[in-house]
Design an enzyme around this catalytic site. Structure first.
Site, PDB file in Angstrom:
ATOM      1  N   TYR A 442       0.810  -1.237   0.000  1.00 56.01           N
ATOM      2  CA  TYR A 442       0.000   0.000   0.000  1.00 56.01           C
ATOM      3  C   TYR A 442       0.840   1.283   0.000  1.00 56.01           C
ATOM      4  CZ  TYR A 442      -0.310  -0.339   5.282  1.00 56.01           C
ATOM      5  OH  TYR A 442      -0.096  -0.435   6.616  1.00 56.01           O
ATOM      6  N   GLU A 443       0.152   2.395  -0.255  1.00 55.73           N
ATOM      7  CA  GLU A 443       0.824   3.698  -0.478  1.00 55.73           C
ATOM      8  C   GLU A 443       1.804   3.630  -1.651  1.00 55.73           C
ATOM      9  OE1 GLU A 443      -0.651   5.846   0.978  1.00 55.73           O
ATOM     10  OE2 GLU A 443      -1.378   4.905   2.816  1.00 55.73           O
ATOM     11  N   GLY A 444       1.416   2.915  -2.689  1.00 51.99           N
ATOM     12  CA  GLY A 444       2.302   2.737  -3.847  1.00 51.99           C
ATOM     13  C   GLY A 444       3.133   1.486  -3.661  1.00 51.99           C
TER      14      GLY A 444
END
Lengths: 596, 596
Positions: A442-444
């Site tokens: 997550y978050e890229g």
């Protein structure tokens, strides 16, 4: 269910002996009163809160998970989470690094960062409830209207309300240009937003009276793709002018996900059915506004992984000293016992030292970047602010991807120290591994981070940011290269610096032929960068430890041994990574997709 | 919930085109009728059974888990498991590679091995119920009395009864010399056994009418340590002379473990309270008898990991072709769609090819070792049998540790291909990762495997077994070294062979100074050996593929691309591993345990 003791001594070493932050803060008006005493006091209080309140809820929260009630569309967090959140708000922890203008304590990012390490060591799933608020706070502070700020920031700062980021939809995560949620302007400055979002962490829960959703959606006149996305503030309850909560807004949780880990955090499907919101920032510029949020969040994910690395290491260490099994290959070490404690075995030490080295280097690295953020935000000299901002931009994807990959390795090694017991839920080790796995996504995803680093942060500005950072390393190597006692650390650092320069130029040249060469090299390249950073920090820390090793404090002996282990056992990964990064795109692209 | 299609084409390539097993079998009386048609027919039937019966129960079995009823001390397996086991028995699958003397079908180990790959791809947790029986069968066949064989083997062969290995106790897993369970001789050739065992896979369940426990315990006159351990056969129900089940024996399941994965398999705490058993093999020689079991089990664990690698890869591949997200860096590849399928992205291909390469090499490797077992057991020439036995001994720890470490990497990469969806249980990918984790631990941790390889199998016989295997590689390199089309494969193979020779001698010399040097080098050393084996097999397979690439069958193109990927992206790990293995023990042992 295991133990957690905040590593205050090592935190203090990093902040006071290595970074010397209170000296730094004397030059920043905002922080000029933040001395070592204040820092230590906050760290000690933070340790108490996380050890005593949050850690005891970690395993039970994993086992129980969140409960969704379809009738009321509400989510109940695991037993104890709500009460712990209340204590967190009452303790003023939410306000730690926030702006005094909105009720914050105005303490440095460095301190908040250390506190987040402790929060995550003690309970990553719980920490995501306040953790996402902090991102919403930063985004609103930067891009919100005065009215939005006045209404929402004090509530986010106090922690009475929490925040979310509503980005992902079922058909798009990385590629937000594909998103379909719609916003209809109502002519009164508000919008009615409709659509479906997935994977919304802390999207619905029972810890706070209101939830401030930051939602990406398209305006009717939006251009296609990522240039047509706007950001909206959509509260769960529309606030009244006095800050009390009013009407329920139709943004509802439709389900929560069953997932591999972080069971204590609600991962929500959120349905917006004409939910009322206000625009944040400019129309169609939503991704820009969101990036403020994303950068803070990426550092935050790095801290999640540092937290897990530390707590998994600590527990494996206790077990390795306690568990007796087999004799040392070089003869009994505990002849009075029927077998030796397993910490005598070289490979058990390799597993432990992997966690120790990764945690200590990550702590130095992330504290350094946090200090750069403090400089970027509050240093009086504009050039210093600009340089600091460049370094933060360069190093954020490294923090996110390198630390999360390392935590996956280190928590798994810590589990392995326990043998079969590591696989059993009761011992708590397997939870750390499961929790750690999301951080790489997550978050890229970590692939996205590597493309951000190599493509955007390095090649797109012709290596300028990298060169500036590299010059610092070069200066350190030149200043210390002749010191024989340091050569075991400085020589490999210098060599790796040269290799990174060469590798970067090579990839840059190949990228002219095909941009796929960047995609093919980016992931191993990022890990090489990670090792350059870790080598740099270990060499600096080793220098301090050498200077102080005669002080009688055994801490420095331990620090030196960890640095030596790092260069002997972890640094050699660069020999593999550079070969991989150099091998080019053809070995990946040659095969037709149908022939896989 | 995903898909599984048995990789029959690749299995057939390995068995017929690479190993040419039916030619081999013509020289072994036991198998002389086993031709390619028979092999293919069994593989096809095996594919149907595993795809249609077992795979649909994999995810549901994970979610449901096993149920323990404290009142009856019984375990209920997940819905469908019992019925699937019935079909397995009725289909004669349990008897596949068993001796016709006891009702077996007498087919080769190679074939059974391929079948086990499919079983594990479709359902590792389920496969452990029959999987452990096979070990008990082999152990009894080798060390049992005529009476034990007559009473138990036909039931194990038919699958009516299943087996277990009861080794571990709470305070000892690796170090069985510490075990405390006691056996009291009754003067009538039976013993009453008391003690507590943990981590007993399939220790109690509802699939079979009886369970044959193989239990390690101490006789009253036993010497201390590992030389005082005896092996006992302790049935759940004491059988009557006619093979029907009689009296319930007091060996009861006290609890089942909550664990990270393989939820469908019951991991039992077994309490023996004067349970009646008979001795297997000689008094105090229980570990020797058990080793027969352990070797088969270690190959079996390797097959579990190959199975997981294959199924995780297959699912990631389907997703990567289907999921559209972002454009290719070198321009749109699916301009008619709003984004490209993610298989266009180089790093997604790296993840996929990691799984593909690890699966294909593991399949060739494990089939080769299975063929060596067939030779060891049934070749008419004693020298051939001896050489085969030596190779099996050398390569078994490599199969166990290298394949299980690789599966941990490959299943995690497959999860990553799914992005956030990979973390969600519904998609099934995270289960493969959780299931894969145990394989690095049980049947001897991977550290134990590495010490077995380097210490026992290599250094203790002065490298004789390794030299024999190395000569095969050397001959291949010499025979093919001048073929330009093969040099991209043969050159790195030859180089690695030389490096392994040098590294082995270096470690051997250091071991004279301190045995801890072996412990410090063993884990990276084993992975270097794994890569030597994989390089050898990829080079041989590439040779065949080059010869046949003009046949029009695209399979060979795919095989060549996979081999090229292997040498470009996975083989470079050896550059790291050799540095680690060479770095010595001091970086691990220098730090006092109290200073960690």
């Amino acid at each position: 269910m295991g133990q957690y003791v905040a590593p205050l001594r090592d935190m203090q070493f990093v902040l006071h002996e290595f970074l010397n932050v209170s000296e730094e803060y004397k030059g920043m008006p905002r922080y000029q009163d933040v001395d070592a005493d204040i820092i230590n006091q906050v760290l000690e209080e933070g340790a108490k809160f996380t050890q005593e309140v949050l850690f005891p809820l970690n395993h039970s929260g994993d086992r129980e998970g969140c409960h969704y009630d379809a009738a009321t569309k509400s989510v109940t967090t695991p037993k104890g989470f709500k009460e712990a959140y209340k204590q967190y708000v009452e303790g003023g922890w939410a306000a730690l690094a926030c702006d005094p203008e909105y009720g914050g304590q105005g303490l440095p990012v460095v301190l908040n960062n250390s506190f987040y390490e402790m929060l995550n060591s003690s309970n990553q799933a719980w920490t995501m409830y306040p953790g996402l608020s902090h991102g919403a706070y930063e985004c609103l502070k930067e891009h919100g209207t005065d009215e939005q700020k006045a209404l929402y920031l004090p509530k986010l700062v106090s922690g009475e309300w929490t925040g979310t980021m509503c980005l992902t939809e079922a058909h798009c995560g990385t590629d937000l240009g594909l998103l379909r949620s719609k916003a209809e302007p109502q002519g009164d400055g508000t919008y009615l937003i409709s659509g479906s979002k997935i994977f919304i962490s802390a999207g619905e829960h029972d810890c706070a009276e209101n939830i401030v959703h930051l939602v990406l959606a398209r305006l009717p006149d939006a251009p296609e793709g990522s240039k047509g996305i706007s950001l909206f503030l959509v509260p769960k309850f529309l606030p009244n002018a006095d800050g009390s909560v009013g009407e329920r807004n139709p943004i509802f949780c439709g389900a929560i996900e069953e997932k591999m880990g972080i069971h204590g955090n609600s991962t929500c499907q959120m349905n917006l059915d004409g939910a009322r919101g206000t625009l944040i920032g400019q129309p169609h510029k939503g991704l820009n506004a969101m990036f403020v949020f994303m950068n803070a969040a990426r550092l935050g994910v790095g801290m999640q992984s540092l937290g897990l690395t530390e707590v998994a290491y600590q527990n494996a260490l206790v077990y390795a000293k306690d568990r007796i099994q087999m004799r040392s290959l070089s003869g009994p070490k505990a002849p009075d016992k029927p077998a030796d404690p397993i910490i005598v075995h070289p490979d058990v030490r390799r597993m432990l030292l992997t966690g120790k080295a990764y945690a200590e280097a990550a702590r130095a690295f992330s504290s350094y970047v946090a200090l750069q953020i403090d400089r970027e935000l509050h240093h009086p000299d504009e050039d210093v602010r600009k340089d600091a901002a460049d370094e933060v931009a360069l190093l954020t994807p490294v923090i996110k991807a390198f630390l999360t990959d390392n935590a996956w390795i280190a928590t798994s090694e810590a589990l392995q120290v326990y043998g079969g017991h590591g696989y059993i839920s009761e011992w708590g080790m397997e939870q750390y591994v499961r929790d750690a796995r999301i951080n790489m996504i997550y978050e890229g995803t970590n692939t996205v981070q590597s493309l951000d680093l190599l493509g955007r942060k390095i090649l797109m500005d012709n290596g300028a940011k990298l060169r500036k950072f590299g010059e610092k390393i070069k200066a350190f190597v030149e200043d210390n290269g002749l010191d024989e006692s340091l050569s075991e650390f400085v020589t490999p650092l210098g060599e790796l610096g040269d290799k990174v320069t060469k590798l970067t130029m090579e990839i840059g040249m190949k990228a002219f032929q095909s941009p796929d060469e960047v995609g093919a090299a980016a992931v191993p390249y990022l890990r090489v960068m990670g090792h350059l950073v870790f080598s740099y920090f270990f060499a600096q820390m080793a220098k301090i430890a050498l200077e102080k090793q005669d002080s009688g404090d055994k801490f420095y002996e331990s620090k030196l041994a960890t640095a030596r282990f790092y260069f002997a056992r972890l640094y050699p990964e660069t020999a593999m990574l550079i070969r991989q990064a150099r091998s080019g795109a053809s070995n990946l692209l040659a095969l037709d997709a149908d022939l896989f």
